[in-house]
Design an enzyme around this catalytic site. Structure first.
Site, PDB file in Angstrom:
ATOM      1  N   GLY A 166     -42.038 -34.262  18.060  1.00 55.21           N
ATOM      2  CA  GLY A 166     -43.105 -33.909  18.991  1.00 55.21           C
ATOM      3  C   GLY A 166     -44.226 -33.135  18.322  1.00 55.21           C
ATOM      4  O   GLY A 166     -45.411 -33.363  18.599  1.00 55.21           O
ATOM      5  N   ALA A 181     -34.604 -32.283  16.325  1.00 51.91           N
ATOM      6  CA  ALA A 181     -35.136 -33.572  15.881  1.00 51.91           C
ATOM      7  C   ALA A 181     -36.249 -34.019  16.821  1.00 51.91           C
ATOM      8  O   ALA A 181     -37.309 -34.490  16.385  1.00 51.91           O
ATOM      9  CB  ALA A 181     -34.031 -34.612  15.814  1.00 51.91           C
ATOM     10  N   ASP A 182     -36.023 -33.878  18.121  1.00 51.94           N
ATOM     11  CA  ASP A 182     -37.068 -34.194  19.096  1.00 51.94           C
ATOM     12  C   ASP A 182     -38.270 -33.271  18.940  1.00 51.94           C
ATOM     13  O   ASP A 182     -39.424 -33.712  19.004  1.00 51.94           O
ATOM     14  CB  ASP A 182     -36.512 -34.043  20.513  1.00 51.94           C
ATOM     15  CG  ASP A 182     -35.593 -35.177  20.916  1.00 51.94           C
ATOM     16  OD1 ASP A 182     -36.056 -36.320  20.967  1.00 51.94           O
ATOM     17  OD2 ASP A 182     -34.410 -34.908  21.167  1.00 51.94           O
ATOM     18  N   ILE A 183     -38.000 -31.977  18.769  1.00 52.78           N
ATOM     19  CA  ILE A 183     -39.083 -31.003  18.669  1.00 52.78           C
ATOM     20  C   ILE A 183     -39.938 -31.263  17.438  1.00 52.78           C
ATOM     21  O   ILE A 183     -41.173 -31.227  17.485  1.00 52.78           O
ATOM     22  CB  ILE A 183     -38.520 -29.571  18.663  1.00 52.78           C
ATOM     23  CG1 ILE A 183     -37.874 -29.252  20.021  1.00 52.78           C
ATOM     24  CG2 ILE A 183     -39.609 -28.554  18.345  1.00 52.78           C
ATOM     25  CD1 ILE A 183     -37.040 -27.985  20.024  1.00 52.78           C
TER      26      ILE A 183
END
Length: 393
Positions: free
Chosen positions: A171, A166-168
């Site tokens: 980003g 989810a972060d990747i």
């Protein structure tokens, strides 16, 4: 000359989503100034101590940056930050708690009034409005909200993805939107506000299972490492106990698999396996046939047959095997980057350049560049020492 040389990014970031986006901007040559809390810094610095005492997440997402410590709740630190943005920044990135950047006077409305060409990228769990706007968000929680957990794992239990996807994903969309905003600014001379949501980023990646469940249809089953809707596609143990990963995509490959791998050419003509949908529906029966054929072979013998039949396959590597992956070595993908604990290996970012290479500068120590950055704004050494003594930097 790297593509983003001459571009300056000021980032108030922590964890993964924003640091991953800004590290990629640094890869392309941008100057990235990372604003961190004095004495503490980005809390990802303390996630673990796996890289010679440094945190694995931090080493991955923060090379080639400058670290400036500022207590942004202190009025003088706020003045320094605002001046730095107005005098130096092309881009401001932040993934602070919901509403925190606006309270610091760092909203796009306020910054663009001072500098119309500024690009402001806000990264949050759920976006800048809506009923979930102020809800805290971590990677696992977004994997859950997005439906990712519902299609990942086994029938008995859902599983999260190992990396922070989810972060990747957030980003990556922040990175690509920033690049698009820079191109747009070349045409208009004006910056813009980018609102990146972790939920929206990961739901974009979920569109195949969403459409599969369109109009009330049943969603994809959780099938472990196998594909939910294509078969055979997934892990199969050989007779030596080692697992081979393989995948078929079309009827030509199915025929070759039956003839050259299973050595049962007649199987390709059987009605029960005549389409992917039928093979997927009869996967338990077909799996038993495949495992029986593989039981007399080693994993390497299975892979040799798959290669001859031009069937896609892979080893099931652990992390140690990836460090030694022959393809990465053959293509020269490894470099070294400096850290406070000495040089460590690092992968080049994906893609290749005909001329030159991406930037691969050291991972910064906390506050390593504070004095130099303030000196660049005209602060004298005595004043910098006083700011440090007072806990402003």
């Amino acid at each position: 000359m790297r593509p983003l040389e001459g571009i300056t990014v000021i980032t108030l970031e922590h964890a993964i989503a924003a640091p991953f986006a800004t590290r990629q901007l640094a890869d392309l040559g941008a100057r990235v100034i990372k604003v961190e809390r004095p004495g503490v810094g980005d809390f990802a610095r303390g996630y673990d101590e796996r890289v010679r005492g440094l945190a694995s997440h931090f080493v991955w997402t923060n090379r080639s940056k400058e670290s400036l410590t500022l207590d942004v709740k202190h009025p003088e630190a706020q003045a320094i930050l605002k001046r730095l943005i107005v005098e130096e920044a092309d881009i401001v990135v932040q993934n602070l708690a919901p509403g925190a950047a606006a309270r610091l006077g760092l909203s796009y409305r306020e910054l663009s009034a001072l500098k119309p060409e500024i690009i402001v990228c806000d990264i949050s769990g759920y976006g800048s409005d809506g009923p979930y706007r102020d809800k805290k968000a971590y990677d696992l929680l977004i994997q859950s909200e997005s439906g990712f957990l519902s299609v990942t794992g086994t029938e008995a239990e859902p599983s999260k993805a190992g990396p922070s996807i989810a972060d990747i994903s957030a980003g990556m969309y922040a990175y690509s939107n920033i690049l698009a905003a820079l191109l747009q600014r070349q045409k208009t001379g004006r910056g813009q506000h980018l609102d990146i949501s972790m939920l929206e980023s990961l739901v974009e990646w979920m569109n195949y299972p969403l459409y599969y469940a369109f109009d009330g249809a049943s969603p994809p089953r959780r099938t472990g490492a196998s594909h939910a809707t294509i078969y055979p596609y997934g892990p199969f143990p050989a007779g030596d106990g080692k697992v081979v990963m393989l995948g078929l995509q079309n009827e030509r490959e199915w025929g070759a698999f039956c003839e050259k791998v299973l050595l049962q050419p007649g199987l390709a003509r059987e009605e029960r396996f005549s389409t992917n949908s039928r093979r997927s529906a009869a996967r338990d029966e077909l799996r038993a046939i495949i495992l029986d054929a593989f039981s007399a072979l080693t994993a390497e013998q299975v892979i040799a047959r798959l290669e001859e039949a031009q069937i896609a396959n892979a080893h099931v590597n652990d992390m140690h095997a990836v460090w030694d992956h022959p393809q990465l070595k053959a293509r020269g993908r490894w470099r070294e980057v400096g850290t406070a604990a000495g040089a460590v290996p690092a992968l080049l970012p994906p893609g290749s350049w005909e001329e030159g290479e991406p930037r691969m500068d050291p991972v910064p120590a906390l506050g390593e560049h504070s004095a130099a950055i303030l000196a660049g704004l005209g602060y004298e050494a005595e004043r910098i020492a006083a700011l440090r003594r007072d806990g402003v930097i």
